[in-house]
Design a protein around this motif. Structure first.
Motif, PDB file in Angstrom:
ATOM      1  N   ILE A  61      -4.223  -5.527   6.792  1.00 27.57           N
ATOM      2  CA  ILE A  61      -3.007  -5.860   7.523  1.00 27.57           C
ATOM      3  C   ILE A  61      -3.254  -5.628   9.009  1.00 27.57           C
ATOM      4  O   ILE A  61      -3.519  -4.501   9.426  1.00 27.57           O
ATOM      5  CB  ILE A  61      -1.830  -5.009   7.024  1.00 27.57           C
ATOM      6  N   ALA A  62      -3.182  -6.691   9.784  1.00 28.56           N
ATOM      7  CA  ALA A  62      -3.457  -6.590  11.215  1.00 28.56           C
ATOM      8  C   ALA A  62      -2.328  -5.892  11.962  1.00 28.56           C
ATOM      9  O   ALA A  62      -2.573  -5.140  12.898  1.00 28.56           O
ATOM     10  CB  ALA A  62      -3.699  -7.978  11.799  1.00 28.56           C
ATOM     11  N   ASN A  63      -1.078  -6.134  11.559  1.00 29.87           N
ATOM     12  CA  ASN A  63       0.076  -5.588  12.271  1.00 29.87           C
ATOM     13  C   ASN A  63       1.028  -4.939  11.262  1.00 29.87           C
ATOM     14  O   ASN A  63       1.675  -5.634  10.488  1.00 29.87           O
ATOM     15  CB  ASN A  63       0.791  -6.711  13.021  1.00 29.87           C
ATOM     16  N   PRO A  64       1.140  -3.610  11.247  1.00 29.04           N
ATOM     17  CA  PRO A  64       2.006  -2.940  10.281  1.00 29.04           C
ATOM     18  C   PRO A  64       3.471  -3.363  10.357  1.00 29.04           C
ATOM     19  O   PRO A  64       4.218  -3.164   9.410  1.00 29.04           O
ATOM     20  CB  PRO A  64       1.865  -1.457  10.626  1.00 29.04           C
ATOM     21  N   ALA A  65       3.894  -3.971  11.454  1.00 27.73           N
ATOM     22  CA  ALA A  65       5.271  -4.456  11.540  1.00 27.73           C
ATOM     23  C   ALA A  65       5.560  -5.503  10.470  1.00 27.73           C
ATOM     24  O   ALA A  65       6.722  -5.703  10.105  1.00 27.73           O
ATOM     25  CB  ALA A  65       5.535  -5.022  12.930  1.00 27.73           C
ATOM     26  N   MET A  66       4.533  -6.146   9.917  1.00 25.26           N
ATOM     27  CA  MET A  66       4.768  -7.157   8.886  1.00 25.26           C
ATOM     28  C   MET A  66       5.327  -6.558   7.597  1.00 25.26           C
ATOM     29  O   MET A  66       5.855  -7.267   6.759  1.00 25.26           O
ATOM     30  CB  MET A  66       3.521  -7.982   8.605  1.00 25.26           C
TER      31      MET A  66
END
Length: 127
Positions: free
Chosen positions: A47-52
């Motif tokens: 996961i590149a961006n935990p906000a996803m």
């Protein structure tokens, strides 16, 4: 367990979620995350961006988001996706490497509701 099978694989650079994301998740880092749902065996996802995690069910869809709550270590996000899916998620950052997600909504014309535990276990493997 069709939905569980969708957990496996690599999640891109948050195309489904803007790079900024809720500030409650700002200390969490992208990388290899181990995700457990209920009694199912955990899976590892890059996961590149935990906000996803705020729209995990629709992580590959283009969605518009409204942050309803964003304080300290907890965020509530409502989102609506092209094609009719939508959801609302409560994401709690327990530590920068450990998240809890409670999410519900409609996906593929059917309701969903589940809880996830996510733990960052390292960097994503090089391709």
């Amino acid at each position: 367990m069709k939905r569980l099978a969708r957990f496996a694989g690599v999640v891109g650079a948050g195309a489904a979620l803007a790079a900024a994301g809720p500030s409650a998740l700002s200390r969490a880092e992208g990388g290899l995350w181990e995700i457990a749902r209920g009694k199912s065996d955990p899976v590892q996802v890059c996961i590149a961006n935990p906000a996803m995690f705020a729209q995990f069910e629709h992580r590959k869809a283009k969605c518009s988001r409204s942050v309803i709550r964003d304080d300290g270590t907890r965020a509530t996000v409502h989102y609506t996706c092209a094609g009719g899916g939508f959801g609302q998620s409560d994401v709690t950052m327990l530590t920068p490497r450990s998240l809890r997600v409670e999410t519900q909504g409609i996906s593929d014309g059917a309701p969903f509701k589940y809880k996830l535990q996510a733990h960052r276990v390292g960097d994503c493997p090089a391709h």
